[in-house]
Design an enzyme around this catalytic site. Structure first.
Site, PDB file in Angstrom:
ATOM      1  N   HIS A  13       0.850  -1.190   0.000  1.00 24.10           N
ATOM      2  CA  HIS A  13       0.000   0.000   0.000  1.00 24.10           C
ATOM      3  C   HIS A  13       0.886   1.241   0.000  1.00 24.10           C
ATOM      4  O   HIS A  13       1.850   1.347   0.764  1.00 24.10           O
ATOM      5  CB  HIS A  13      -0.895  -0.013   1.241  1.00 24.10           C
ATOM      6  CG  HIS A  13      -2.077   0.881   1.161  1.00 24.10           C
ATOM      7  ND1 HIS A  13      -1.970   2.255   1.200  1.00 24.10           N
ATOM      8  CD2 HIS A  13      -3.412   0.613   1.034  1.00 24.10           C
ATOM      9  CE1 HIS A  13      -3.166   2.792   1.115  1.00 24.10           C
ATOM     10  NE2 HIS A  13      -4.064   1.819   1.007  1.00 24.10           N
ATOM     11  N   SER A  70      -7.473   1.959  -4.701  1.00 27.07           N
ATOM     12  CA  SER A  70      -8.531   1.830  -3.703  1.00 27.07           C
ATOM     13  C   SER A  70      -9.174   3.189  -3.467  1.00 27.07           C
ATOM     14  O   SER A  70      -8.605   4.228  -3.799  1.00 27.07           O
ATOM     15  CB  SER A  70      -7.971   1.275  -2.390  1.00 27.07           C
ATOM     16  OG  SER A  70      -6.866   2.035  -1.937  1.00 27.07           O
ATOM     17  N   GLU A 153     -14.487  -4.565  -0.422  1.00 24.81           N
ATOM     18  CA  GLU A 153     -13.791  -4.982   0.790  1.00 24.81           C
ATOM     19  C   GLU A 153     -14.771  -5.218   1.938  1.00 24.81           C
ATOM     20  O   GLU A 153     -15.660  -4.401   2.196  1.00 24.81           O
ATOM     21  CB  GLU A 153     -12.775  -3.920   1.197  1.00 24.81           C
ATOM     22  CG  GLU A 153     -11.914  -4.328   2.377  1.00 24.81           C
ATOM     23  CD  GLU A 153     -10.816  -3.329   2.677  1.00 24.81           C
ATOM     24  OE1 GLU A 153      -9.958  -3.643   3.523  1.00 24.81           O
ATOM     25  OE2 GLU A 153     -10.814  -2.233   2.076  1.00 24.81           O
ATOM     26  N   GLU A 159     -16.549   0.384  10.892  1.00 26.94           N
ATOM     27  CA  GLU A 159     -16.189   1.122   9.679  1.00 26.94           C
ATOM     28  C   GLU A 159     -17.246   1.041   8.585  1.00 26.94           C
ATOM     29  O   GLU A 159     -17.093   1.664   7.531  1.00 26.94           O
ATOM     30  CB  GLU A 159     -14.821   0.656   9.184  1.00 26.94           C
ATOM     31  CG  GLU A 159     -13.725   0.977  10.199  1.00 26.94           C
ATOM     32  CD  GLU A 159     -12.333   0.591   9.747  1.00 26.94           C
ATOM     33  OE1 GLU A 159     -12.046   0.667   8.543  1.00 26.94           O
ATOM     34  OE2 GLU A 159     -11.517   0.205  10.603  1.00 26.94           O
ATOM     35  N   ASP A 185      -9.572  -8.778   4.037  1.00 24.20           N
ATOM     36  CA  ASP A 185      -8.528  -8.071   4.771  1.00 24.20           C
ATOM     37  C   ASP A 185      -8.377  -8.741   6.130  1.00 24.20           C
ATOM     38  O   ASP A 185      -9.331  -8.819   6.900  1.00 24.20           O
ATOM     39  CB  ASP A 185      -8.926  -6.598   4.932  1.00 24.20           C
ATOM     40  CG  ASP A 185      -7.857  -5.748   5.594  1.00 24.20           C
ATOM     41  OD1 ASP A 185      -7.209  -6.226   6.546  1.00 24.20           O
ATOM     42  OD2 ASP A 185      -7.683  -4.587   5.180  1.00 24.20           O
ATOM     43  N   HIS A 188      -9.649  -6.948   9.355  1.00 17.69           N
ATOM     44  CA  HIS A 188     -11.090  -6.989   9.590  1.00 17.69           C
ATOM     45  C   HIS A 188     -11.568  -8.408   9.863  1.00 17.69           C
ATOM     46  O   HIS A 188     -12.455  -8.620  10.702  1.00 17.69           O
ATOM     47  CB  HIS A 188     -11.829  -6.405   8.393  1.00 17.69           C
ATOM     48  CG  HIS A 188     -11.434  -5.000   8.082  1.00 17.69           C
ATOM     49  ND1 HIS A 188     -11.779  -3.941   8.880  1.00 17.69           N
ATOM     50  CD2 HIS A 188     -10.695  -4.483   7.057  1.00 17.69           C
ATOM     51  CE1 HIS A 188     -11.282  -2.818   8.387  1.00 17.69           C
ATOM     52  NE2 HIS A 188     -10.615  -3.120   7.281  1.00 17.69           N
ATOM     53  N   HIS A 213      -5.989  -8.022   1.375  1.00 22.44           N
ATOM     54  CA  HIS A 213      -5.150  -7.151   2.183  1.00 22.44           C
ATOM     55  C   HIS A 213      -4.612  -7.959   3.354  1.00 22.44           C
ATOM     56  O   HIS A 213      -5.366  -8.705   4.003  1.00 22.44           O
ATOM     57  CB  HIS A 213      -5.949  -5.988   2.757  1.00 22.44           C
ATOM     58  CG  HIS A 213      -5.957  -4.773   1.909  1.00 22.44           C
ATOM     59  ND1 HIS A 213      -6.798  -3.695   2.152  1.00 22.44           N
ATOM     60  CD2 HIS A 213      -5.206  -4.415   0.820  1.00 22.44           C
ATOM     61  CE1 HIS A 213      -6.584  -2.760   1.242  1.00 22.44           C
ATOM     62  NE2 HIS A 213      -5.632  -3.170   0.427  1.00 22.44           N
ATOM     63  N   GLU A 248      -0.827  -3.834   4.064  1.00 23.11           N
ATOM     64  CA  GLU A 248      -1.387  -2.538   4.418  1.00 23.11           C
ATOM     65  C   GLU A 248      -1.049  -2.250   5.874  1.00 23.11           C
ATOM     66  O   GLU A 248      -1.297  -3.072   6.752  1.00 23.11           O
ATOM     67  CB  GLU A 248      -2.910  -2.558   4.215  1.00 23.11           C
ATOM     68  CG  GLU A 248      -3.600  -1.248   4.493  1.00 23.11           C
ATOM     69  CD  GLU A 248      -5.109  -1.362   4.313  1.00 23.11           C
ATOM     70  OE1 GLU A 248      -5.681  -0.512   3.623  1.00 23.11           O
ATOM     71  OE2 GLU A 248      -5.700  -2.301   4.885  1.00 23.11           O
TER      72      GLU A 248
END
Length: 289
Positions: A13, A70, A153, A159, A185, A188, A213, A248
């Site tokens: 990233h 992104s 994502e 979020e 990701d 998450h 990610h 990331e």
């Protein structure tokens, strides 16, 4: 499982290096990423209208690096809003992102393309969800002519209120009737999923896993937090995942005023971008190559 084995791409990233995308910052991020042996860089389109796609493409070609892009939406352009005017502004922003990504030759547009990256005060309404479904179908159609893959994502409950698990994302994508990918990701997943294996298999079995990610539980150095990377990487090998795997990480050492605040980047998890990136490359190569 993939029908034809393709080389897995390790990516980084851009916010590991820089907090903006001026020509100087782009050159630094792209040359530094290539020098460490990564295959691609993820360019955050924090304001697509200001991204110089032609300049970025020249730098990518010069350094032999691939790219993905992104995007996150802001409250005035939230396609999960109940207000049609706000949704329309969101689609305009998504269209600008498609154009910027295509101009630089990116292969993928990913991220939270369906809502603001923020904690919502209430559950998603039926009207808001309908706007998301319509907007993501529109985005897939808009991107189709550019050759871009669009990947949504899955992020945690703090979020977004649209979807927080792979299973729910697959339902949402199914409702769009569009060719959209799932973007997983580990940061998450560590919060929301039932372990690091089930979600991968769900996305792969549906033929939707197209972007990954890799991030630690505290957003810092891989292997120093609580994410079970050994299991996750072993699962990617098991399903023969062939696509981008992008590291990331965020620290107050590299700041973009808007995104850093959205992501609650309040502390300094690292100071040395090159050391962090070099460590991530070795960490991922050992487990995935």
């Amino acid at each position: 499982m993939t029908s034809a084995r393709q080389p897995l791409q390790l990516g980084l990233h851009a916010l590991v290096w820089v907090g903006d995308w001026t020509p100087r910052s782009a050159e630094h991020a792209i040359s530094s990423t290539a020098a460490l042996g990564f295959d691609l860089i993820e360019v955050p389109l924090l304001d697509p209208s200001t991204v110089d796609g032609a300049m970025t493409r020249r730098l990518l070609d010069e350094h032999g690096l691939g790219a993905a892009c992104s995007l996150g939406l802001d409250p005035s352009a939230d396609v999960s809003s109940e207000d049609p005017a706000v949704v329309a502004r969101g689609r305009d922003l998504l269209g600008q992102a498609v154009d910027a990504a295509a101009e630089m030759g990116a292969t993928d547009l990913c991220g939270v393309l369906y809502s603001v990256l923020a904690k919502y005060p209430a559950p998603l309404t039926d009207r808001s969800r309908a706007h998301v479904v319509e907007s993501m179908a529109w985005l897939a159609d808009r991107a189709a002519g550019s050759g871009l893959r669009v990947n949504l994502e899955v992020v945690n409950r703090y979020e977004t209120n649209v979807v927080n698990t792979t299973a729910d994302m697959l339902t949402l994508i199914g409702d769009t009737g569009a060719d959209l990918g799932v973007h997983l990701d580990t940061y998450h997943m560590h919060i929301e999923e039932n372990g690091m294996t089930e979600a991968v298999h769900q996305a792969v079995d549906a033929g939707r896993l197209r972007y990954v990610h890799v991030g630690e539980s505290h957003r810092g150095y891989l292997g120093t937090g609580n994410v079970d990377f050994d299991t996750f990487c072993a699962t990617l090998r098991e399903v023969e995942y062939a696509g981008p795997v992008v590291f990331e990480s965020f620290s107050s050492a590299v700041v973009h005023p808007t995104l850093s605040n959205q992501l609650a980047v309040w502390r300094n998890l690292w100071d040395d971008s090159e050391d962090l990136a070099k460590h991530a490359m070795a960490f991922l190569a050992e487990r995935l190559r």
